[in-house]
Design a protein around this motif. Structure first.
Motif, PDB file in Angstrom:
ATOM      1  N   VAL A  10     -17.922   2.014   9.795  1.00  9.78           N
ATOM      2  CA  VAL A  10     -19.045   2.628   9.085  1.00  9.78           C
ATOM      3  C   VAL A  10     -18.787   2.891   7.599  1.00  9.78           C
ATOM      4  O   VAL A  10     -19.679   3.364   6.907  1.00  9.78           O
ATOM      5  CB  VAL A  10     -19.480   3.947   9.776  1.00  9.78           C
ATOM      6  N   CYS A  11     -17.580   2.601   7.114  1.00  9.98           N
ATOM      7  CA  CYS A  11     -17.301   2.903   5.714  1.00  9.98           C
ATOM      8  C   CYS A  11     -16.126   2.061   5.214  1.00  9.98           C
ATOM      9  O   CYS A  11     -15.504   1.326   5.979  1.00  9.98           O
ATOM     10  CB  CYS A  11     -16.982   4.390   5.544  1.00  9.98           C
ATOM     11  N   ASP A  12     -15.820   2.208   3.941  1.00  4.95           N
ATOM     12  CA  ASP A  12     -14.707   1.462   3.347  1.00  4.95           C
ATOM     13  C   ASP A  12     -13.359   1.841   3.964  1.00  4.95           C
ATOM     14  O   ASP A  12     -12.463   1.003   4.071  1.00  4.95           O
ATOM     15  CB  ASP A  12     -14.663   1.684   1.837  1.00  4.95           C
ATOM     16  N   ARG A  13     -13.210   3.085   4.379  1.00  9.97           N
ATOM     17  CA  ARG A  13     -11.959   3.490   5.037  1.00  9.97           C
ATOM     18  C   ARG A  13     -11.777   2.747   6.357  1.00  9.97           C
ATOM     19  O   ARG A  13     -10.660   2.420   6.745  1.00  9.97           O
ATOM     20  CB  ARG A  13     -11.923   4.995   5.263  1.00  9.97           C
ATOM     21  N   CYS A  14     -12.892   2.478   7.043  1.00  5.09           N
ATOM     22  CA  CYS A  14     -12.825   1.713   8.284  1.00  5.09           C
ATOM     23  C   CYS A  14     -12.338   0.295   8.009  1.00  5.09           C
ATOM     24  O   CYS A  14     -11.540  -0.252   8.778  1.00  5.09           O
ATOM     25  CB  CYS A  14     -14.190   1.665   8.968  1.00  5.09           C
ATOM     26  N   ILE A  15     -12.819  -0.284   6.933  1.00  5.52           N
ATOM     27  CA  ILE A  15     -12.378  -1.627   6.556  1.00  5.52           C
ATOM     28  C   ILE A  15     -10.872  -1.618   6.312  1.00  5.52           C
ATOM     29  O   ILE A  15     -10.145  -2.495   6.788  1.00  5.52           O
ATOM     30  CB  ILE A  15     -13.146  -2.134   5.321  1.00  5.52           C
ATOM     31  N   ALA A  16     -10.392  -0.611   5.601  1.00  2.00           N
ATOM     32  CA  ALA A  16      -8.949  -0.504   5.328  1.00  2.00           C
ATOM     33  C   ALA A  16      -8.157  -0.303   6.626  1.00  2.00           C
ATOM     34  O   ALA A  16      -7.084  -0.898   6.800  1.00  2.00           O
ATOM     35  CB  ALA A  16      -8.683   0.641   4.360  1.00  2.00           C
ATOM     36  N   GLN A  19      -8.078  -3.608   8.440  1.00  2.00           N
ATOM     37  CA  GLN A  19      -7.147  -4.511   7.736  1.00  2.00           C
ATOM     38  C   GLN A  19      -5.714  -4.188   8.126  1.00  2.00           C
ATOM     39  O   GLN A  19      -4.905  -5.087   8.377  1.00  2.00           O
ATOM     40  CB  GLN A  19      -7.320  -4.390   6.217  1.00  2.00           C
ATOM     41  N   SER A  20      -5.400  -2.904   8.202  1.00  2.00           N
ATOM     42  CA  SER A  20      -4.057  -2.472   8.576  1.00  2.00           C
ATOM     43  C   SER A  20      -3.705  -2.921  10.000  1.00  2.00           C
ATOM     44  O   SER A  20      -2.566  -3.339  10.261  1.00  2.00           O
ATOM     45  CB  SER A  20      -3.962  -0.953   8.465  1.00  2.00           C
ATOM     46  N   ILE A  21      -4.664  -2.871  10.901  1.00  2.30           N
ATOM     47  CA  ILE A  21      -4.425  -3.318  12.279  1.00  2.30           C
ATOM     48  C   ILE A  21      -4.112  -4.810  12.301  1.00  2.30           C
ATOM     49  O   ILE A  21      -3.157  -5.248  12.948  1.00  2.30           O
ATOM     50  CB  ILE A  21      -5.634  -2.984  13.179  1.00  2.30           C
ATOM     51  N   PHE A  22      -4.911  -5.597  11.582  1.00  3.86           N
ATOM     52  CA  PHE A  22      -4.646  -7.037  11.514  1.00  3.86           C
ATOM     53  C   PHE A  22      -3.270  -7.303  10.894  1.00  3.86           C
ATOM     54  O   PHE A  22      -2.534  -8.170  11.369  1.00  3.86           O
ATOM     55  CB  PHE A  22      -5.738  -7.762  10.721  1.00  3.86           C
ATOM     56  N   ASP A  23      -2.935  -6.568   9.848  1.00  5.63           N
ATOM     57  CA  ASP A  23      -1.624  -6.737   9.213  1.00  5.63           C
ATOM     58  C   ASP A  23      -0.495  -6.413  10.181  1.00  5.63           C
ATOM     59  O   ASP A  23       0.488  -7.159  10.272  1.00  5.63           O
ATOM     60  CB  ASP A  23      -1.508  -5.852   7.969  1.00  5.63           C
ATOM     61  N   ASP A  24      -0.633  -5.291  10.912  1.00  5.63           N
ATOM     62  CA  ASP A  24       0.394  -4.898  11.873  1.00  5.63           C
ATOM     63  C   ASP A  24       0.589  -5.947  12.960  1.00  5.63           C
ATOM     64  O   ASP A  24       1.706  -6.140  13.447  1.00  5.63           O
ATOM     65  CB  ASP A  24       0.049  -3.552  12.524  1.00  5.63           C
ATOM     66  N   LEU A  25      -0.488  -6.608  13.345  1.00  2.00           N
ATOM     67  CA  LEU A  25      -0.417  -7.637  14.383  1.00  2.00           C
ATOM     68  C   LEU A  25      -0.093  -9.020  13.802  1.00  2.00           C
ATOM     69  O   LEU A  25      -0.050  -9.999  14.537  1.00  2.00           O
ATOM     70  CB  LEU A  25      -1.734  -7.697  15.162  1.00  2.00           C
ATOM     71  N   THR A  26       0.103  -9.062  12.500  1.00  2.00           N
ATOM     72  CA  THR A  26       0.356 -10.307  11.745  1.00  2.00           C
ATOM     73  C   THR A  26      -0.683 -11.391  12.045  1.00  2.00           C
ATOM     74  O   THR A  26      -0.359 -12.557  12.273  1.00  2.00           O
ATOM     75  CB  THR A  26       1.793 -10.852  11.968  1.00  2.00           C
ATOM     76  N   ILE A  27      -1.937 -10.967  12.042  1.00  2.00           N
ATOM     77  CA  ILE A  27      -3.050 -11.900  12.212  1.00  2.00           C
ATOM     78  C   ILE A  27      -3.677 -12.091  10.830  1.00  2.00           C
ATOM     79  O   ILE A  27      -4.227 -11.148  10.261  1.00  2.00           O
ATOM     80  CB  ILE A  27      -4.110 -11.355  13.199  1.00  2.00           C
ATOM     81  N   PRO A  28      -3.571 -13.296  10.263  1.00  2.00           N
ATOM     82  CA  PRO A  28      -4.152 -13.533   8.937  1.00  2.00           C
ATOM     83  C   PRO A  28      -5.680 -13.420   8.960  1.00  2.00           C
ATOM     84  O   PRO A  28      -6.344 -13.959   9.850  1.00  2.00           O
ATOM     85  CB  PRO A  28      -3.730 -14.963   8.600  1.00  2.00           C
ATOM     86  N   VAL A  29      -6.219 -12.707   7.965  1.00  2.00           N
ATOM     87  CA  VAL A  29      -7.654 -12.472   7.883  1.00  2.00           C
ATOM     88  C   VAL A  29      -8.173 -13.031   6.567  1.00  2.00           C
ATOM     89  O   VAL A  29      -7.567 -12.817   5.508  1.00  2.00           O
ATOM     90  CB  VAL A  29      -7.955 -10.954   7.964  1.00  2.00           C
ATOM     91  N   GLU A  30      -9.293 -13.723   6.642  1.00  2.00           N
ATOM     92  CA  GLU A  30      -9.940 -14.250   5.440  1.00  2.00           C
ATOM     93  C   GLU A  30     -10.788 -13.170   4.772  1.00  2.00           C
ATOM     94  O   GLU A  30     -10.702 -12.959   3.575  1.00  2.00           O
ATOM     95  CB  GLU A  30     -10.822 -15.455   5.790  1.00  2.00           C
ATOM     96  N   HIS A  31     -11.637 -12.486   5.565  1.00  2.00           N
ATOM     97  CA  HIS A  31     -12.546 -11.449   5.050  1.00  2.00           C
ATOM     98  C   HIS A  31     -12.743 -10.380   6.104  1.00  2.00           C
ATOM     99  O   HIS A  31     -12.781 -10.678   7.296  1.00  2.00           O
ATOM    100  CB  HIS A  31     -13.922 -12.036   4.720  1.00  2.00           C
ATOM    101  N   ILE A  32     -12.897  -9.141   5.636  1.00  2.00           N
ATOM    102  CA  ILE A  32     -13.289  -8.048   6.516  1.00  2.00           C
ATOM    103  C   ILE A  32     -14.485  -7.365   5.859  1.00  2.00           C
ATOM    104  O   ILE A  32     -14.455  -7.020   4.679  1.00  2.00           O
ATOM    105  CB  ILE A  32     -12.149  -7.031   6.735  1.00  2.00           C
ATOM    106  N   MET A  57      -7.417   2.201  19.843  1.00  2.00           N
ATOM    107  CA  MET A  57      -6.598   3.366  19.488  1.00  2.00           C
ATOM    108  C   MET A  57      -7.104   4.039  18.206  1.00  2.00           C
ATOM    109  O   MET A  57      -6.864   5.228  17.994  1.00  2.00           O
ATOM    110  CB  MET A  57      -5.133   2.956  19.344  1.00  2.00           C
ATOM    111  N   GLN A  58      -7.797   3.279  17.367  1.00  2.00           N
ATOM    112  CA  GLN A  58      -8.329   3.828  16.110  1.00  2.00           C
ATOM    113  C   GLN A  58      -9.821   4.131  16.195  1.00  2.00           C
ATOM    114  O   GLN A  58     -10.457   4.428  15.182  1.00  2.00           O
ATOM    115  CB  GLN A  58      -8.070   2.835  14.972  1.00  2.00           C
ATOM    116  N   GLY A  59     -10.406   4.025  17.391  1.00  2.00           N
ATOM    117  CA  GLY A  59     -11.826   4.350  17.567  1.00  2.00           C
ATOM    118  C   GLY A  59     -12.779   3.193  17.335  1.00  2.00           C
ATOM    119  O   GLY A  59     -13.986   3.385  17.237  1.00  2.00           O
TER     120      GLY A  59
END
Length: 187
Positions: A10-16, A19-32, A57-59
């Motif tokens: 629902v907000c920019d913090r959610c996007i961040a 992004q952190s979840i994808f980074d932790d899982l080492t899944i490359p992302v083009e856009h969020i 886990m993050q809602g």
């Protein structure tokens, strides 16, 4: 490339956070974006399962059906519209959403109501009232300015909706130590 639809963003913090979840899982992302992510490559079943667990886990959650995806996209459009604080007084929600999604409003409304157990109009009003609460707390705009920016015909109309939703007038809300905002994903 794979597009993944994610609920409760629902907000920019959610996007961040996503992004952190994808980074932790080492899944490359083009856009969020609000409600979705595009990965650089298709994910296998184990990656999707791990992603779903981390998101939960993050809602957040993964959306699978077309109805879920459309509903989340509708929510995101409404949230962005209200956040822009530029809703004209003659704004018509049905026309706006039909134009955004290139679908008949009856299809959009029925899908949303079946998924959320609330009408689109009620959801829109609740979101606007949550924005009013936020703006009252920040104390940067007058009630007249808030009314004008959120498309109300008058301060009285805004006050009436505010009282119907919260049980308080905007003035009483602002002057008392009342429960603040409802999280956007809980509306």
């Amino acid at each position: 490339m794979m597009q993944i639809f994610i609920k409760n963003m629902v907000c920019d913090r959610c996007i961040a956070a996503v992004q952190s979840i994808f980074d932790d899982l080492t899944i490359p992302v083009e856009h969020i974006h609000l409600g979705s992510a595009e990965t650089a490559a298709d994910l296998d079943e184990s990656e999707l399962t791990a992603l779903q667990q981390q998101l939960a886990m993050q809602g957040f959650g993964l959306l699978k059906s077309n109805a879920e995806k459309l509903t989340e996209q509708i929510k995101n459009e409404i949230i962005l519209l209200i956040a822009g604080l530029d809703i004209p007084e003659d704004f018509i929600l049905s026309e706006f959403l039909a134009a955004q999604f290139h679908k008949h409003y009856s299809v959009i409304s029925k899908t949303f109501s079946q998924q959320e157990k609330i009408t689109l109009e009620q959801y829109f009003i609740h979101q606007k009232i949550e924005k009013v609460k936020e703006l009252l707390i920040y104390n940067e705009l007058t009630l007249t300015e808030i009314s004008n920016r959120l498309g109300y015909r008058s301060v009285q109309h805004l006050s009436s909706q505010f009282r119907n939703i919260t049980g308080y007038s905007p003035t009483a809300f602002k002057s008392k130590d009342l429960p603040l905002r409802i999280p956007l994903d809980k509306i």
